[in-house]
Structures are given as structure tokens and as C-alpha cells.
Design a protein around this motif. Structure first.
Motif, short mmCIF file in Angstrom:
data_model
loop_
_atom_site.label_atom_id
_atom_site.label_comp_id
_atom_site.label_asym_id
_atom_site.label_seq_id
_atom_site.Cartn_x
_atom_site.Cartn_y
_atom_site.Cartn_z
N UNK A 23 39.29 73.58 50.27
CA UNK A 23 39.39 73.77 51.72
C UNK A 23 39.45 75.25 52.12
N UNK A 24 39.93 76.10 51.23
CA UNK A 24 40.16 77.50 51.58
C UNK A 24 39.10 78.45 51.02
N UNK A 25 38.16 77.91 50.25
CA UNK A 25 37.12 78.74 49.67
C UNK A 25 36.67 78.20 48.34
N UNK A 26 35.71 78.87 47.70
CA UNK A 26 35.17 78.35 46.44
C UNK A 26 36.14 78.37 45.27
N UNK A 27 37.17 79.22 45.32
CA UNK A 27 38.22 79.19 44.30
C UNK A 27 39.26 78.17 44.74
N UNK A 28 39.41 77.12 43.95
CA UNK A 28 40.29 76.01 44.34
C UNK A 28 41.74 76.46 44.45
N UNK A 29 42.46 75.81 45.35
CA UNK A 29 43.88 76.08 45.55
C UNK A 29 44.63 74.76 45.66
N UNK A 30 45.93 74.86 45.65
CA UNK A 30 46.77 73.67 45.84
C UNK A 30 46.91 73.36 47.32
N UNK A 31 46.96 72.07 47.63
CA UNK A 31 47.41 71.61 48.93
C UNK A 31 48.64 70.75 48.66
N UNK A 32 49.72 70.99 49.38
CA UNK A 32 51.00 70.34 49.06
C UNK A 32 51.60 69.57 50.23
N UNK A 33 50.84 69.42 51.31
CA UNK A 33 51.37 68.76 52.50
C UNK A 33 50.63 67.46 52.81
N UNK A 34 50.28 66.72 51.74
CA UNK A 34 49.68 65.41 51.95
C UNK A 34 50.65 64.48 52.67
N UNK A 35 50.15 63.33 53.10
CA UNK A 35 50.98 62.39 53.84
C UNK A 35 52.15 61.87 53.01
N UNK A 36 51.99 61.85 51.69
CA UNK A 36 53.09 61.43 50.82
C UNK A 36 53.38 59.94 50.86
N UNK A 37 52.40 59.13 51.30
CA UNK A 37 52.58 57.68 51.17
C UNK A 37 52.76 57.33 49.70
N UNK A 38 52.06 58.07 48.86
CA UNK A 38 52.17 57.95 47.41
C UNK A 38 52.85 59.21 46.88
N UNK A 39 53.91 59.10 46.09
CA UNK A 39 54.71 60.26 45.70
C UNK A 39 54.14 61.03 44.52
N UNK A 40 52.83 60.98 44.34
CA UNK A 40 52.16 61.63 43.23
C UNK A 40 51.18 62.66 43.78
N UNK A 41 50.74 63.56 42.92
CA UNK A 41 49.61 64.41 43.25
C UNK A 41 48.32 63.69 42.85
N UNK A 42 47.20 64.25 43.30
CA UNK A 42 45.91 63.58 43.09
C UNK A 42 44.84 64.62 42.78
N UNK A 43 44.14 64.39 41.68
CA UNK A 43 43.01 65.24 41.31
C UNK A 43 41.72 64.46 41.45
N UNK A 44 40.78 64.98 42.22
CA UNK A 44 39.49 64.32 42.43
C UNK A 44 38.38 65.09 41.74
N UNK A 45 37.23 64.43 41.58
CA UNK A 45 36.05 65.05 40.95
C UNK A 45 36.41 65.71 39.62
N UNK A 46 37.20 65.00 38.85
CA UNK A 46 37.86 65.59 37.67
C UNK A 46 36.87 65.98 36.59
N UNK A 47 35.73 65.30 36.54
CA UNK A 47 34.75 65.56 35.48
C UNK A 47 33.53 66.32 35.95
N UNK A 48 33.43 66.61 37.25
CA UNK A 48 32.19 67.17 37.76
C UNK A 48 32.31 68.58 38.34
N UNK A 49 33.53 69.05 38.58
CA UNK A 49 33.74 70.39 39.12
C UNK A 49 34.67 71.13 38.16
#
Length: 243
Positions: free
Chosen positions: A148-174
Motif C-alpha cells: 500500500x505504501x510503495x514497492x517495498x513491502x511494509x507491515x499493516x497492523x490496523x486490520x479489523x481484527x475479526x481474526x486475531x492472527x496476521x495474514x500473508x497473501x501471495x506467499x509464493x508469487x511475490x
């Protein structure tokens, strides 16, 4: 018609190439709709493209997919103003809410501005099935990795928190996704999390992971935890192939 329990299918997929339209509904999204348990009528599926600025072309593609799949499609847009008078009533009247990818930071900011996050929690608790891809996966969790902040990935920590876990997407392609997700969990920036290869989804009931599901053979989901030595420990999960 609510699902039997609060239900989320968080994915790095859900659409597949189409010979007729730009995309077709993929097995993961069909599975999310099936989880709503609708019988005797077309399921009501609301599409949110907030993360890509409610681009008209993306919303048009959704309606093409919905018509092809036999859904009663509708959408909620927030730019330049909400397209419905009562956002709460609109979302609570759905069987499934489907959130598209893009900027998860932008999505969360717009949802906060319009009170959508609180309504999503209410809808989830009422049995509306929540699903989505990429930003539409991370948003239900406590946070994850984002471009969201640019081509160098960063953490986002203000998700809705319906699920109390973090989430990694596109794990094998980026290439930045896996090492950064592990680093952020190892250093405590993110809590224990689940990650998905492209084409893989995570089915939760309440806050419990029920199973991992895939649209593509050989793809998987992963549990990533902070180990006793402050390192990241990754465990590949059994992942069921959908047909």
C-alpha cells in the motif's frame, strides 16, 4: 439466510480466467457462497472494490462474473460518496460480502471514515459470509504485509481484527512476501499468522481455522509462529483441493 456460525474465507484467489469475460468466479469464491447455505433463490453477493478506489471497470467485471455465476450481484462503493443510503442495512441484507484487492491501507482508512468496519463485524456475527482476495483477505485479520505504501513491502497492523492472527497473501508469487512476513512475526510486529499461496484460501468459523483450500494443485497455506529463539517457524498446512 445466515451461515451457521460467523464465517470468513480469506484468500489469495477466488477468480479464474474466463473465455467470455475478463474473469470468472473461481472455486474459492463459489465455496464461500456455498457456505451461506442459500436455497431456492440466487444468493445475494455484495462486492466492495474500496481497495482499488471503486474503479468502475472492476465493478463492471464483478457484474459480468455474478451474472455468469448466477448470483444476485450488487455492490457498495464509497467514492465519491456511498452509493446506498444505509450502508448498515445494505450489508446486513447480504448472504456474502466479497472484498477485492488493492491497497489494504486505503481500504481500512475509508472503512474507518464511513463506519464500515463496525458494520462488517455486525454482519459477520449475524452470519453474513465474508470473503475476499489479497487486501480483501488481510482486512479481516489483525494485519499483514502490504504494498500500500510503495514497492517495498511494509507491515499493516490496523486490520479489523475479526481474526486475531496476521495474514500473508501471495506467499509464493511475490518475493518480498514470505521473508517479510516471517521477519515481522519473529520480531513481534505481527502476531502468529496464516499465509496463502496464490489460489489458496483459509476457511474460518468464528476465530478458528477450519481448513485450508486451494483452486490449484500443489499450492498450500502455512502457519507462521514466533519460535522460542525469536525466530519464525513455518509449518505447511494440509490443503484441500477444490474442483
Amino acid at each position: 439466510m445466515p451461515a451457521d456460525a460467523p464465517t470468513i474465507l480469506a484468500t489469495s484467489g477466488g477468480v479464474v480466467p474466463s473465455p467470455r469475460n475478463k474473469w470468472s468466479v473461481g472455486p474459492l469464491t463459489r465455496y464461500a457462497v456455498d457456505l451461506a447455505g442459500v436455497t431456492g433463490r440466487a444468493p445475494r453477493v455484495c462486492f466492495l472494490a474500496t481497495a482499488c478506489g471503486d474503479q468502475p471497470a472492476v465493478i463492471r467485471d464483478f457484474y459480468d462474473m455474478a451474472q455468469e455465476a448466477g448470483f444476485h450481484g450488487n455492490h457498495l462503493s464509497l467514492f465519491a460518496m456511498p452509493n446506498v443510503d444505509d450502508v448498515r442495512a445494505h450489508l446486513l441484507g447480504q448472504d456474502v460480502v466479497w472484498v477485492w484487492g488493492g491497497s489494504v491501507a486505503g481500504l481500512l482508512a475509508m472503512w474507518e471514515l464511513h463506519g464500515v468496519g463496525d458494520v462488517m463485524r455486525e454482519a459477520w456475527e449475524a452470519g453474513v459470509v465474508l470473503t475476499g482476495v489479497s487486501a480483501g483477505s488481510i482486512c479481516w485479520h489483525s494485519g499483514g504485509t502490504t504494498d500500500s505504501f510503495g514497492p517495498d513491502l511494509r507491515a499493516v497492523t490496523n486490520g479489523l481484527g475479526l481474526l486475531p492472527y496476521s495474514n500473508g497473501v501471495h506467499y509464493d508469487s511475490e518475493e518480498q512476501r514470505r521473508p517479510l512476513f516471517q521477519q515481522l512475526i519473529a520480531d513481534g510486529t505481527l502476531p502468529t499468522g496464516y499465509a496463502t499461496d496464490d489460489g489458496v484460501g483459509l476457511h474460518y468459523q468464528g476465530t478458528a481455522l477450519v481448513e485450508a483450500l486451494s483452486e490449484q494443485d500443489g499450492k498450500a497455506a502455512y502457519l507462521v509462529e514466533r519460535g522460542p529463539g525469536g525466530n519464525a517457524v513455518e509449518t505447511r498446512l494440509d490443503t484441500r483441493l477444490l474442483t
